[in-house]
Design a protein around this motif. Structure first.
Motif, PDB file in Angstrom:
ATOM      1  N   SER A  23       5.018   3.394  14.742  1.00 51.86           N
ATOM      2  CA  SER A  23       5.029   4.757  14.205  1.00 51.86           C
ATOM      3  C   SER A  23       4.664   4.735  12.733  1.00 51.86           C
ATOM      4  N   ILE A  24       4.121   5.871  12.249  1.00 53.61           N
ATOM      5  CA  ILE A  24       3.791   6.066  10.837  1.00 53.61           C
ATOM      6  C   ILE A  24       4.242   7.478  10.474  1.00 53.61           C
ATOM      7  N   THR A  25       5.152   7.592   9.519  1.00 51.98           N
ATOM      8  CA  THR A  25       5.741   8.889   9.201  1.00 51.98           C
ATOM      9  C   THR A  25       5.878   9.069   7.695  1.00 51.98           C
ATOM     10  N   PRO A  26       5.413  10.168   7.120  1.00 52.41           N
ATOM     11  CA  PRO A  26       5.710  10.430   5.711  1.00 52.41           C
ATOM     12  C   PRO A  26       7.230  10.485   5.510  1.00 52.41           C
ATOM     13  N   GLU A  42       8.142   5.611  -7.932  1.00 52.03           N
ATOM     14  CA  GLU A  42       7.643   6.254  -9.143  1.00 52.03           C
ATOM     15  C   GLU A  42       6.287   6.910  -8.922  1.00 52.03           C
ATOM     16  N   SER A  43       5.484   6.372  -8.012  1.00 51.23           N
ATOM     17  CA  SER A  43       4.162   6.939  -7.775  1.00 51.23           C
ATOM     18  C   SER A  43       3.743   6.674  -6.338  1.00 51.23           C
ATOM     19  N   GLY A  44       2.781   7.470  -5.870  1.00 50.71           N
ATOM     20  CA  GLY A  44       2.250   7.290  -4.530  1.00 50.71           C
ATOM     21  C   GLY A  44       3.000   8.106  -3.492  1.00 50.71           C
ATOM     22  N   GLN A  45       2.326   8.382  -2.374  1.00 50.84           N
ATOM     23  CA  GLN A  45       2.924   9.103  -1.261  1.00 50.84           C
ATOM     24  C   GLN A  45       3.588   8.087  -0.336  1.00 50.84           C
ATOM     25  N   PRO A  46       4.930   8.092  -0.270  1.00 51.26           N
ATOM     26  CA  PRO A  46       5.599   7.078   0.547  1.00 51.26           C
ATOM     27  C   PRO A  46       5.600   7.423   2.034  1.00 51.26           C
ATOM     28  N   TYR A  47       5.404   6.386   2.841  1.00 49.22           N
ATOM     29  CA  TYR A  47       5.473   6.498   4.291  1.00 49.22           C
ATOM     30  C   TYR A  47       6.485   5.490   4.817  1.00 49.22           C
ATOM     31  N   VAL A  48       6.907   5.715   6.050  1.00 46.86           N
ATOM     32  CA  VAL A  48       7.704   4.729   6.764  1.00 46.86           C
ATOM     33  C   VAL A  48       6.895   4.255   7.969  1.00 46.86           C
ATOM     34  N   VAL A  49       6.757   2.947   8.086  1.00 46.14           N
ATOM     35  CA  VAL A  49       6.049   2.326   9.200  1.00 46.14           C
ATOM     36  C   VAL A  49       7.052   1.521  10.012  1.00 46.14           C
ATOM     37  N   ALA A  79      -7.197  -1.859   5.057  1.00 46.20           N
ATOM     38  CA  ALA A  79      -6.214  -1.082   4.309  1.00 46.20           C
ATOM     39  C   ALA A  79      -4.936  -1.902   4.242  1.00 46.20           C
ATOM     40  N   VAL A  80      -4.211  -1.730   3.163  1.00 45.87           N
ATOM     41  CA  VAL A  80      -2.966  -2.475   2.970  1.00 45.87           C
ATOM     42  C   VAL A  80      -1.823  -1.490   2.779  1.00 45.87           C
ATOM     43  N   PHE A  81      -0.763  -1.701   3.555  1.00 48.00           N
ATOM     44  CA  PHE A  81       0.476  -0.948   3.369  1.00 48.00           C
ATOM     45  C   PHE A  81       1.413  -1.843   2.576  1.00 48.00           C
ATOM     46  N   LYS A  82       1.665  -1.451   1.333  1.00 50.07           N
ATOM     47  CA  LYS A  82       2.540  -2.232   0.454  1.00 50.07           C
ATOM     48  C   LYS A  82       3.988  -1.882   0.755  1.00 50.07           C
ATOM     49  N   VAL A  83       4.756  -2.860   1.215  1.00 46.21           N
ATOM     50  CA  VAL A  83       6.160  -2.637   1.595  1.00 46.21           C
ATOM     51  C   VAL A  83       7.041  -2.769   0.360  1.00 46.21           C
ATOM     52  N   HIS A  84       7.703  -1.676  -0.011  1.00 51.60           N
ATOM     53  CA  HIS A  84       8.585  -1.659  -1.177  1.00 51.60           C
ATOM     54  C   HIS A  84      10.060  -1.803  -0.799  1.00 51.60           C
ATOM     55  N   GLN A  85      10.445  -1.200   0.320  1.00 51.32           N
ATOM     56  CA  GLN A  85      11.850  -1.197   0.729  1.00 51.32           C
ATOM     57  C   GLN A  85      11.923  -1.291   2.250  1.00 51.32           C
ATOM     58  N   VAL A  86      12.946  -1.989   2.759  1.00 50.43           N
ATOM     59  CA  VAL A  86      13.161  -2.121   4.194  1.00 50.43           C
ATOM     60  C   VAL A  86      14.620  -1.798   4.479  1.00 50.43           C
ATOM     61  N   ARG A  87      14.838  -0.903   5.471  1.00 52.44           N
ATOM     62  CA  ARG A  87      16.195  -0.471   5.797  1.00 52.44           C
ATOM     63  C   ARG A  87      16.399  -0.469   7.311  1.00 52.44           C
ATOM     64  N   ALA A  92      15.982   0.837  15.052  1.00 54.58           N
ATOM     65  CA  ALA A  92      14.730   0.514  14.359  1.00 54.58           C
ATOM     66  C   ALA A  92      14.989  -0.117  13.001  1.00 54.58           C
ATOM     67  N   ILE A  93      13.971  -0.812  12.486  1.00 59.89           N
ATOM     68  CA  ILE A  93      13.937  -1.276  11.107  1.00 59.89           C
ATOM     69  C   ILE A  93      12.757  -0.565  10.439  1.00 59.89           C
ATOM     70  N   LEU A  94      13.026   0.091   9.320  1.00 57.64           N
ATOM     71  CA  LEU A  94      12.056   0.964   8.667  1.00 57.64           C
ATOM     72  C   LEU A  94      11.444   0.278   7.448  1.00 57.64           C
ATOM     73  N   HIS A  95      10.114   0.225   7.409  1.00 65.55           N
ATOM     74  CA  HIS A  95       9.392  -0.321   6.258  1.00 65.55           C
ATOM     75  C   HIS A  95       8.861   0.860   5.452  1.00 65.55           C
ATOM     76  N   MET A  96       9.320   1.011   4.222  1.00 68.57           N
ATOM     77  CA  MET A  96       8.869   2.119   3.386  1.00 68.57           C
ATOM     78  C   MET A  96       7.932   1.594   2.311  1.00 68.57           C
ATOM     79  N   GLY A  97       6.813   2.320   2.123  1.00 69.15           N
ATOM     80  CA  GLY A  97       5.877   1.892   1.104  1.00 69.15           C
ATOM     81  C   GLY A  97       4.702   2.844   0.972  1.00 69.15           C
ATOM     82  N   THR A  98       3.600   2.351   0.417  1.00 67.91           N
ATOM     83  CA  THR A  98       2.420   3.178   0.158  1.00 67.91           C
ATOM     84  C   THR A  98       1.170   2.457   0.642  1.00 67.91           C
TER      85      THR A  98
END
Length: 269
Positions: A23-26, A42-49, A79-87, A92-98
């Protein structure tokens, strides 16, 4: 949400892994209770993958989140999804990034490669294991009368620059050298660090510390064992042998309201 298999809990040596997108969700479209799991970027539109499996450690148990990248290739472009936070948001395990580029278009089911920031992972694993070694060292000194017999480990944090283990009971400041000597002794033994999955009953019986509410998953309670010294219920990542810790430095002992907080760090040997 679909279940995510936490591959790092069985093999923390995995630096890359190929999987698919579930899944890919804003972040702004997530339910409010899930949005609050994440710190604002701080910047960018964050998504959860989400993916069927992950090698990214989800923040928890006193260990910080893994970071890294999920690399997606399609139509001859990358394309690269940069993973900033994982919860964790069971199951599920959620990868949040831009995304880079920001206008990348993705599809559920697309093949991807997960890549963990390995330097950060290694440091977090060293600190987490070192916290257990410190706890076991203090437990040993308590049994032999060097430290009070009624000490009880109640809390720990393994964050870089802010790692500590807390005990119910008072540890005198002049015992710092004794704790350092014991920790050094244990690290010199270069004991192996192994992962087990035990029943709740076995974990409660055999673990050095069992906090209230510890429950096992489908395979039981995940436990980390340090040689024959002792074991802890733990979902974090660890080194495989104690020589990988470098040197564990006991930094300070603070006492307040019947609680002793022992801070520590890891440095190169």
């Amino acid at each position: 949400m679909q279940k995510t298999e936490a591959l790092y809990q069985k093999d923390a040596s995995l630096q890359t892994h190929e999987t698919t997108i579930s899944s890919i969700t804003p972040v702004s479209d997530l339910p409010q209770d899930l949005q609050t799991l994440f710190k604002t970027l701080e910047s960018g539109q964050p998504y959860v993958v989400t993916t069927p499996q992950t090698i990214f450690h989800a923040q928890g148990g006193g260990q910080p989140t893994d970071t890294g990248s999920i690399i997606l290739s399609h139509s001859g472009e990358e394309a690269v999804f940069k993973v900033h936070q994982v919860r964790k948001a069971d199951p599920a395990i959620l990868h949040m990034g831009t995304f880079t580029p920001a206008d990348s278009t993705l599809k559920i089911g697309q093949e991807v490669k997960q890549v963990v920031d390995w330097g950060s992972r290694v440091l977090n694993s060293r600190l987490h294991t070192a916290g257990h070694v410190l706890g076991l060292a203090i437990r040993s000194l308590s049994r032999t009368g060097v430290l009070p017999a009624d000490l009880k480990e109640v809390k720990a944090s393994h964050y870089p620059g802010a790692a500590f283990v807390e005990f119910q009971g008072l540890i005198a400041g002049d015992k710092k050298s004794a704790m350092q000597e014991k920790v050094d002794e244990l690290v010199r033994q270069d004991l192996d660090v192994t992962i087990h999955f035990w029943s709740e009953e076995e974990a409660k019986e055999r673990c050095a510390v069992v906090l209230e509410g510890v429950k096992g998953g489908e395979e039981g309670v995940r436990v980390v064992e340090v040689g024959g010294l002792g074991s802890y219920p733990c979902g974090g990542t660890h080194v495989q042998r104690l020589r990988e810790l470098g040197r564990v430095v006991v930094r300070n002992v603070k006492r307040q309201k019947g609680i002793s907080k022992v801070s520590y760090e890891v440095v190169e040997a």
